[in-house]
Scaffold this motif. Sequence first.
Motif, PDB file in Angstrom:
ATOM      1  N   TRP A   1      31.295  -3.764  -9.178  1.00 43.00           N
ATOM      2  CA  TRP A   1      30.889  -5.102  -9.612  1.00 43.00           C
ATOM      3  C   TRP A   1      30.257  -5.839  -8.440  1.00 43.00           C
ATOM      4  CZ3 TRP A   1      35.977  -4.150  -8.313  1.00 43.00           C
ATOM      5  CH2 TRP A   1      36.575  -5.027  -7.387  1.00 43.00           C
ATOM      6  N   LEU A   2      29.353  -6.768  -8.767  1.00 36.70           N
ATOM      7  CA  LEU A   2      28.716  -7.638  -7.791  1.00 36.70           C
ATOM      8  C   LEU A   2      29.092  -9.069  -8.147  1.00 36.70           C
ATOM      9  CD1 LEU A   2      26.810  -8.433  -5.512  1.00 36.70           C
ATOM     10  CD2 LEU A   2      24.888  -8.157  -7.107  1.00 36.70           C
ATOM     11  N   GLU A   3      29.748  -9.723  -7.200  1.00 39.53           N
ATOM     12  CA  GLU A   3      30.333 -11.035  -7.459  1.00 39.53           C
ATOM     13  C   GLU A   3      29.465 -12.154  -6.876  1.00 39.53           C
ATOM     14  OE1 GLU A   3      34.742 -12.883  -6.439  1.00 39.53           O
ATOM     15  OE2 GLU A   3      34.476 -10.735  -6.759  1.00 39.53           O
ATOM     16  N   GLU A   4      29.250 -13.183  -7.681  1.00 40.86           N
ATOM     17  CA  GLU A   4      28.544 -14.399  -7.269  1.00 40.86           C
ATOM     18  C   GLU A   4      27.231 -14.111  -6.531  1.00 40.86           C
ATOM     19  OE1 GLU A   4      31.528 -16.976  -5.278  1.00 40.86           O
ATOM     20  OE2 GLU A   4      31.430 -18.041  -7.194  1.00 40.86           O
ATOM     21  N   PRO A   5      26.290 -13.423  -7.171  1.00 37.56           N
ATOM     22  CA  PRO A   5      25.010 -13.139  -6.515  1.00 37.56           C
ATOM     23  C   PRO A   5      24.036 -14.314  -6.553  1.00 37.56           C
ATOM     24  CG  PRO A   5      25.027 -12.168  -8.693  1.00 37.56           C
ATOM     25  CD  PRO A   5      26.394 -12.764  -8.489  1.00 37.56           C
ATOM     26  N   LEU A   6      24.339 -15.346  -7.369  1.00 41.52           N
ATOM     27  CA  LEU A   6      23.478 -16.521  -7.487  1.00 41.52           C
ATOM     28  C   LEU A   6      24.347 -17.778  -7.602  1.00 41.52           C
ATOM     29  CD1 LEU A   6      20.849 -15.117 -10.010  1.00 41.52           C
ATOM     30  CD2 LEU A   6      20.421 -15.658  -7.599  1.00 41.52           C
ATOM     31  N   ASP A   7      23.723 -18.938  -7.529  1.00 42.75           N
ATOM     32  CA  ASP A   7      24.438 -20.197  -7.667  1.00 42.75           C
ATOM     33  C   ASP A   7      25.281 -20.203  -8.940  1.00 42.75           C
ATOM     34  OD1 ASP A   7      24.505 -23.145  -8.846  1.00 42.75           O
ATOM     35  OD2 ASP A   7      24.291 -23.309  -6.666  1.00 42.75           O
ATOM     36  N   MET A   8      26.481 -20.785  -8.873  1.00 40.65           N
ATOM     37  CA  MET A   8      27.432 -20.742  -9.973  1.00 40.65           C
ATOM     38  C   MET A   8      26.919 -21.405 -11.251  1.00 40.65           C
ATOM     39  SD  MET A   8      30.104 -23.562  -8.377  1.00 40.65           S
ATOM     40  CE  MET A   8      31.178 -23.762  -9.782  1.00 40.65           C
ATOM     41  N   HIS A   9      25.909 -22.273 -11.138  1.00 35.47           N
ATOM     42  CA  HIS A   9      25.348 -22.935 -12.309  1.00 35.47           C
ATOM     43  C   HIS A   9      24.000 -22.340 -12.739  1.00 35.47           C
ATOM     44  CE1 HIS A   9      28.034 -26.248 -10.695  1.00 35.47           C
ATOM     45  NE2 HIS A   9      28.519 -25.965 -11.886  1.00 35.47           N
ATOM     46  N   ASP A  10      23.590 -21.271 -12.093  1.00 36.69           N
ATOM     47  CA  ASP A  10      22.324 -20.622 -12.467  1.00 36.69           C
ATOM     48  C   ASP A  10      22.586 -19.631 -13.599  1.00 36.69           C
ATOM     49  OD1 ASP A  10      19.804 -19.607 -12.665  1.00 36.69           O
ATOM     50  OD2 ASP A  10      19.712 -18.787 -10.635  1.00 36.69           O
ATOM     51  N   TRP A  11      22.905 -20.167 -14.785  1.00 33.68           N
ATOM     52  CA  TRP A  11      23.250 -19.315 -15.923  1.00 33.68           C
ATOM     53  C   TRP A  11      22.086 -18.408 -16.302  1.00 33.68           C
ATOM     54  CZ3 TRP A  11      23.530 -24.768 -18.044  1.00 33.68           C
ATOM     55  CH2 TRP A  11      24.625 -25.449 -17.510  1.00 33.68           C
ATOM     56  N   HIS A  12      20.867 -18.956 -16.319  1.00 37.74           N
ATOM     57  CA  HIS A  12      19.698 -18.175 -16.720  1.00 37.74           C
ATOM     58  C   HIS A  12      19.414 -17.058 -15.719  1.00 37.74           C
ATOM     59  CE1 HIS A  12      18.705 -21.020 -19.910  1.00 37.74           C
ATOM     60  NE2 HIS A  12      18.908 -21.998 -19.047  1.00 37.74           N
ATOM     61  N   GLY A  13      19.535 -17.374 -14.412  1.00 39.70           N
ATOM     62  CA  GLY A  13      19.272 -16.367 -13.394  1.00 39.70           C
ATOM     63  C   GLY A  13      20.242 -15.204 -13.472  1.00 39.70           C
ATOM     64  N   MET A  14      21.530 -15.496 -13.650  1.00 39.15           N
ATOM     65  CA  MET A  14      22.515 -14.414 -13.752  1.00 39.15           C
ATOM     66  C   MET A  14      22.305 -13.593 -15.018  1.00 39.15           C
ATOM     67  SD  MET A  14      26.043 -16.021 -12.159  1.00 39.15           S
ATOM     68  CE  MET A  14      25.914 -17.677 -12.840  1.00 39.15           C
ATOM     69  N   ALA A  15      21.922 -14.255 -16.115  1.00 41.18           N
ATOM     70  CA  ALA A  15      21.649 -13.525 -17.353  1.00 41.18           C
ATOM     71  C   ALA A  15      20.474 -12.581 -17.165  1.00 41.18           C
ATOM     72  CB  ALA A  15      21.375 -14.500 -18.490  1.00 41.18           C
ATOM     73  N   GLU A  16      19.430 -13.049 -16.488  1.00 41.42           N
ATOM     74  CA  GLU A  16      18.266 -12.191 -16.237  1.00 41.42           C
ATOM     75  C   GLU A  16      18.640 -11.053 -15.301  1.00 41.42           C
ATOM     76  OE1 GLU A  16      14.585 -10.440 -16.101  1.00 41.42           O
ATOM     77  OE2 GLU A  16      15.417 -11.877 -17.557  1.00 41.42           O
ATOM     78  N   LEU A  17      19.469 -11.334 -14.293  1.00 40.75           N
ATOM     79  CA  LEU A  17      19.911 -10.278 -13.383  1.00 40.75           C
ATOM     80  C   LEU A  17      20.672  -9.202 -14.140  1.00 40.75           C
ATOM     81  CD1 LEU A  17      20.153  -9.286 -10.443  1.00 40.75           C
ATOM     82  CD2 LEU A  17      22.238 -10.664 -10.248  1.00 40.75           C
ATOM     83  N   ARG A  18      21.521  -9.607 -15.072  1.00 36.88           N
ATOM     84  CA  ARG A  18      22.250  -8.619 -15.892  1.00 36.88           C
ATOM     85  C   ARG A  18      21.294  -7.697 -16.635  1.00 36.88           C
ATOM     86  NH1 ARG A  18      26.137 -10.563 -20.238  1.00 36.88           N
ATOM     87  NH2 ARG A  18      26.810  -8.397 -20.223  1.00 36.88           N
ATOM     88  N   ARG A  19      20.182  -8.252 -17.114  1.00 36.59           N
ATOM     89  CA  ARG A  19      19.218  -7.431 -17.857  1.00 36.59           C
ATOM     90  C   ARG A  19      18.490  -6.451 -16.954  1.00 36.59           C
ATOM     91  NH1 ARG A  19      18.782 -12.404 -20.905  1.00 36.59           N
ATOM     92  NH2 ARG A  19      17.242 -13.274 -19.454  1.00 36.59           N
ATOM     93  N   ARG A  20      18.386  -6.757 -15.680  1.00 40.74           N
ATOM     94  CA  ARG A  20      17.597  -5.942 -14.759  1.00 40.74           C
ATOM     95  C   ARG A  20      18.369  -4.789 -14.129  1.00 40.74           C
ATOM     96  NH1 ARG A  20      14.098 -10.236 -11.042  1.00 40.74           N
ATOM     97  NH2 ARG A  20      12.990 -11.280 -12.761  1.00 40.74           N
ATOM     98  N   VAL A  21      19.716  -4.906 -14.032  1.00 38.10           N
ATOM     99  CA  VAL A  21      20.486  -3.935 -13.243  1.00 38.10           C
ATOM    100  C   VAL A  21      21.651  -3.387 -14.055  1.00 38.10           C
ATOM    101  CG1 VAL A  21      19.843  -5.107 -11.106  1.00 38.10           C
ATOM    102  CG2 VAL A  21      22.005  -5.701 -12.227  1.00 38.10           C
ATOM    103  N   ARG A  22      22.236  -2.307 -13.529  1.00 39.92           N
ATOM    104  CA  ARG A  22      23.394  -1.682 -14.192  1.00 39.92           C
ATOM    105  C   ARG A  22      24.719  -2.215 -13.649  1.00 39.92           C
ATOM    106  NH1 ARG A  22      20.417   2.670 -12.614  1.00 39.92           N
ATOM    107  NH2 ARG A  22      22.038   3.345 -11.156  1.00 39.92           N
ATOM    108  N   THR A  23      24.757  -2.606 -12.380  1.00 36.73           N
ATOM    109  CA  THR A  23      26.000  -3.068 -11.766  1.00 36.73           C
ATOM    110  C   THR A  23      26.527  -4.306 -12.491  1.00 36.73           C
ATOM    111  OG1 THR A  23      25.301  -2.241  -9.602  1.00 36.73           O
ATOM    112  CG2 THR A  23      27.055  -3.902  -9.626  1.00 36.73           C
TER     113      THR A  23
END
Length: 413
Positions: free
Chosen positions: A226-248
């Motif tokens: 798992w990769l923890e807190e890779p972006l600002d805690m309120h960057d919901w859209h950024g984390m959602a996009e990151l999930r779509r891009r990677v397997r971790t």
Amino acid sequence: MANRIERIELWHVNVPLPAPFWPSWIPGYPQTHVAQTVARIYAGDGLVGETGGPAFTTERRGLGDLLGGFLLGLPADDMDAVRRRLREASYLGWRNWWLEAAWWDMAGKLAGKPVYQLLQREPATVLKAPVYASSGSLKPLDERRRWLDEIRRMGFSAVKIRVKYATLEEDLATVRAVREHVGDGFTLGVDANQGWPVSLFRRNPEWDLERATAFARGCDELGVAWLEEPLDMHDWHGMAELRRRVRTPIAGGELHGAWHELLPLFEHESLDKYQPDAMFSGLTVAGRVMDECRTRGLDFTPHTWSNGFHMVVNLHAFAAWERRKLLEYPYEPPGFVPAAREGIMPPITVHADGTVDVPQAPGLGLEIDEKLLRRHGKRFHVATPLKVAVRAVREKGLRSALLLKKAKDASAS
């Protein structure tokens, strides 16, 4: 009639670390103590609830003046009422969801059950919880390798390391070196600490989506769990996009408080693994996160890095989750070690099979050492109905104080 709160005690507690600890989340800051505010809530008939919130220093000196009027007289078994009062008090002061744990402590004692069983969907006994060794600082690789050998000897089969170097290449090199040292059979998590960057003492390297993506793709290749807190805690859209891009799997949620702060993470499908800290959100909200994770098929494991109260309370939250995998166990010698982390309680130690004991006594099962409490702590506030009434008369006059009491009594009836 239910037991009602009749006395509140607040303590400043400051436990020295055996050596300075340099937390990666506050670059440039040497932590030398585990500071905390300890609260004891008395409800009559010998019923006492205890809890302890993290502190930077003695910043809660005025907390008692706020809490007495909000919490005295509340029923000891009314969780909804205490959460409502804590929310109302937060409008006028600090967020203090850590206090809710004292009511769970009393609820367990009244029910004759450990708190984790009150949170479970289907009550069952949980004796042990598997844990992973959670590092807390950036260290040279030779020193980190020695630490990895140590935790393996202790019984750990999983680890979380920190990355927060100036360049992507340094971060990836650290993860690669750790993976090479522990081998493919060792579970490896990574914490980027980008959720709530603090640059008070030294500039924090702050990631954007592209750097987080590049790093996470490297984690994909290295089998990171798992990769923890890779972006600002309120960057919901950024984390959602990151999930779509990677397997971790992407993890986070540790510093969110009320439910409305965590809900957008679910609505935007931002995380695979939810890590609320039950002392920052309250056990009630941690239970709601569990329910939402069940519905959506997501993972849950609380954040624990703080003091002994955080460790115990989140251990109960973890034990209540039926799909338990690994719970965070903060360990960064020579400074941040169990004896200092727990401080005024017996240290929670790791067994040779990589587990810790789950408290089985009614309530939270806290075992505060009174001698250690007095050695490292100082009681700075006591609130009772009489003290609050006297203060109200002094500040507002007798007539206004009586009107306030009449209005409060009417609202409580």
